[in-house]
Scaffold this active site. Structure first.
Site, PDB file in Angstrom:
ATOM      1  N   LYS A   1      32.590  34.200  35.368  1.00 26.00           N
ATOM      2  CA  LYS A   1      32.344  35.130  34.260  1.00 26.00           C
ATOM      3  C   LYS A   1      31.732  34.384  33.078  1.00 26.00           C
ATOM      4  O   LYS A   1      32.040  33.214  32.869  1.00 26.00           O
ATOM      5  CB  LYS A   1      33.671  35.737  33.784  1.00 26.00           C
TER       6      LYS A   1
ATOM      7  N   ARG B   1      40.876  43.789  44.033  1.00 27.76           N
ATOM      8  CA  ARG B   1      40.970  44.713  45.163  1.00 27.76           C
ATOM      9  C   ARG B   1      41.318  43.990  46.458  1.00 27.76           C
ATOM     10  O   ARG B   1      41.896  44.567  47.367  1.00 27.76           O
ATOM     11  CB  ARG B   1      39.665  45.508  45.285  1.00 27.76           C
TER      12      ARG B   1
HETATM   13  N1  BES Z   1      39.741  41.754  36.041  1.00 29.04           N
HETATM   14  C1  BES Z   1      38.438  42.283  36.151  1.00 29.04           C
HETATM   15  C2  BES Z   1      38.306  43.668  35.511  1.00 29.04           C
HETATM   16  C3  BES Z   1      38.504  43.759  34.014  1.00 29.04           C
HETATM   17  C4  BES Z   1      37.412  43.783  33.167  1.00 29.04           C
HETATM   18  C5  BES Z   1      39.761  43.874  33.467  1.00 29.04           C
HETATM   19  C6  BES Z   1      37.588  43.892  31.809  1.00 29.04           C
HETATM   20  C7  BES Z   1      39.942  43.974  32.105  1.00 29.04           C
HETATM   21  C8  BES Z   1      38.849  43.991  31.272  1.00 29.04           C
HETATM   22  C9  BES Z   1      38.039  42.422  37.611  1.00 29.04           C
HETATM   23  O1  BES Z   1      38.584  41.495  38.467  1.00 29.04           O
HETATM   24  C10 BES Z   1      36.561  42.249  37.696  1.00 29.04           C
HETATM   25  O2  BES Z   1      36.099  41.188  37.407  1.00 29.04           O
HETATM   26  N2  BES Z   1      35.863  43.308  38.107  1.00 29.04           N
HETATM   27  C11 BES Z   1      34.447  43.271  38.236  1.00 29.04           C
HETATM   28  C12 BES Z   1      34.103  43.893  39.566  1.00 29.04           C
HETATM   29  C13 BES Z   1      32.662  43.719  39.968  1.00 29.04           C
HETATM   30  C14 BES Z   1      32.362  42.273  40.236  1.00 29.04           C
HETATM   31  C15 BES Z   1      32.403  44.560  41.190  1.00 29.04           C
HETATM   32  C16 BES Z   1      33.853  44.059  37.080  1.00 29.04           C
HETATM   33  O3  BES Z   1      34.432  45.064  36.690  1.00 29.04           O
HETATM   34  O4  BES Z   1      32.824  43.640  36.568  1.00 29.04           O
HETATM   35 MN    MN Z   2      37.418  39.716  38.567  1.00 25.06          MN
END
Ligand code: BES
Ligand code: MN
Ligand code: ZN
Length: 466
Positions: A248, A322
């Site tokens: 990230k 997931r």
């Molecule tokens: N933990 C994150 C989601 C999240 C984002 C929680 C902002 C709290 C605040 C999750 O694991 C994630 O990174 N999701 C990705 C999924 C994508 C790669 C398909 C996302 O939402 O960008």
């Molecule tokens: Mn994630």
């Protein structure tokens, strides 16, 4: 802070007597009318307040008049806001004894007590210079012991969850979560490292591989003799989400210690079920690990096999929640419970759709979804149903395996829910609650301070008790 019940709070000797006044002026409260009318600008608008000295004319040293807005607009959650406002006010003037004597809010007394307690939350353990003195504030309210007890246990569960999610990831590791689970005085099983692999949890295990922290699969059981129903509650427990190899950007990673907020919620709730005398068998399930890009990290293009035998091509290592939930869902479906409910800070997409104001809810049983939405609403949380049209699954198709772990960008909260459904046994009633937006706040909001909110705790407790 300690709340005590008292039939006649207004006659107590105290630092502050808080009284209420409605905007329509229909309050019968003599004191409110008398003093508020002296202040020309005070109209009793919602959350307006006004403080005055009594010069020993009554037993309280000061009177705090709180505006309630129009009686017909009052809701339990507005009363919680007012409760928190009282706490903040009396703390700011360093009052130590407070009596609350509110009129015409009989059905909202539980909410008032909850608000007062929520308003007292702070996370300052790492500050050398603490704002509040340690001396306890005593609050007297005319409230029944039962209502007060329920409010105290609920907000205490919420506090536990908030504390866990606010802790740095270096402290709140999977091992620490397991330790907390084991100290709940319930029947708790914890599986680590190779045991998780042996349990055929290939999806969960893969996520944990890039970290030096040992993954923990936690199963807590609360099983009262008089159980009328059995449910499982699953909480996503990523103690830090760096994104893994699909790392990230710094600004998105900043608060990713909150990615175990749902696990914290489950632990907070489980810890209070005994004292709440819940008549439901509840299984609390957490697949806890870190998502890190270490040299053993799982990679794009890897194919993982979940506990139910389904195979998953890793499209993005940042869609890790997931994967951990997939195995947790398979496990929960084997427990033969009436309902499986999972909570997760799952998608940024859900946060984009609903902001910090509501969690997204999905599922395969409309009645279960409706009851959860209602329970949340009564408890001061908002759940908003999002669709699970099967076409949202199109992006998850894989050439190599049964599915990929992420699809396109659009409708990301819904495609995540479709992904999860692959791991829910046929006929199993299931709901999924995406708390990515509501679990953690960048700035104070309503009665919440900045940081962890304890999302899910009040809704689940209310749901279980109903
Ligand atoms: N933990 C994150 C989601 C999240 C984002 C929680 C902002 C709290 C605040 C999750 O694991 C994630 O990174 N999701 C990705 C999924 C994508 C790669 C398909 C996302 O939402 O960008
Ligand atoms: Mn994630
Ligand atoms: Zn995550």
């Amino acid at each position: 802070m300690k709340i005590k019940t008292n039939k006649n709070p207004k006659d107590l000797k105290c630092d502050v007597l808080a009284i209420n006044m409605f905007e329509d002026g229909k309050t019968s409260q003599e004191l409110a009318n008398k003093y508020a009318l002296e202040e020309d600008n005070f109209k009793g608008k919602f959350k307006e307040s006004y403080l005055l000295q009594t010069y020993d004319k009554i037993s309280a040293r000061k009177i705090l008049v709180i505006g309630m807005g129009k009686k017909e607009d009052l809701t339990p959650d507005k009363v919680r806001e007012i409760g928190a406002k009282i706490t903040n006010k009396v703390k700011s003037i360093k009052a130590k004894s407070v009596s609350i004597d509110f009129e015409n809010i009989e059905e909202y007394k539980g909410a008032l007590a909850e608000g007062v307690l929520i308003g007292n939350y702070k996370f300052d353990k790492y500050k050398s210079d603490k704002k509040d003195s340690e001396e306890e504030i005593e609050i007297s309210i005319d409230i029944s012991e039962d209502t007060l007890k329920r409010a105290e246990l609920t907000i205490s569960a919420m506090e536990t969850a908030r504390n866990m999610a606010n802790e740095p990831a270096a402290v709140m590791t999977p091992t620490k979560l397991a330790e907390i689970a084991q100290n709940l005085n319930l029947n708790t099983k914890v599986y680590s490292g190779y045991e998780i692999e042996e349990m055929n949890m290939g999806a969960f295990y893969a996520v944990s591989k890039g970290s030096s922290e040992d993954p923990k699969f936690i199963h807590i059981t609360y099983s009262p003799k008089n159980a009328k129903k059995k449910i499982a509650i699953i909480g996503k427990g990523i103690t830090f989400d760096s994104g893994g190899l699909n790392i990230k950007p710094a600004s998105s990673m900043l608060t990713m210690r909150d990615d175990m907020s749902a696990a914290a919620c489950v632990l907070g709730v489980m810890g209070k079920l005994k004292e709440l005398n819940a008549e439901v068998e509840v299984h609390g399930i957490i697949a806890a690990c870190e998502n890190m890009p270490g040299c053993s990290a799982y990679k794009q293009g890897d194919v993982l096999t979940a506990r139910n035998g389904k195979t998953i091509e890793v499209d993005n290592t940042d869609a890790e929640g997931r994967l951990t939930l997939a195995d947790a869902l398979c496990y929960a479906c084997e427990l033969e419970v009436d309902e499986v409910i999972d909570l997760a800070t799952l998608t940024g997409a859900c946060m984009v759709a609903l902001g910090t104001q509501a969690a997204g809810i999905f599922g395969n049983d409309q009645d279960l979804i409706d009851r959860l939405i209602k329970s949340a609403d009564e408890a001061g949380e908002r759940y908003w149903q999002l669709p699970m049209y099967k076409e949202y699954g199109d992006g998850l198709k894989s050439e190599m395996a049964d599915m990929k772990n992420s699809g396109g960008r659009w409708g990301g909260a819904s495609s995540a829910a479709i992904f999860l459904q692959n791991f829910v046994k046929d006929g199993q009633k299931w709901a999924h609650i995406d708390i990515a937006g509501t679990a953690f706040l960048d700035s104070a909001q309503k009665y919440y301070t900045k940081g962890a909110t304890g999302a899910g705790v009040r809704a689940l407790i209310n749901y279980i008790l109903k």
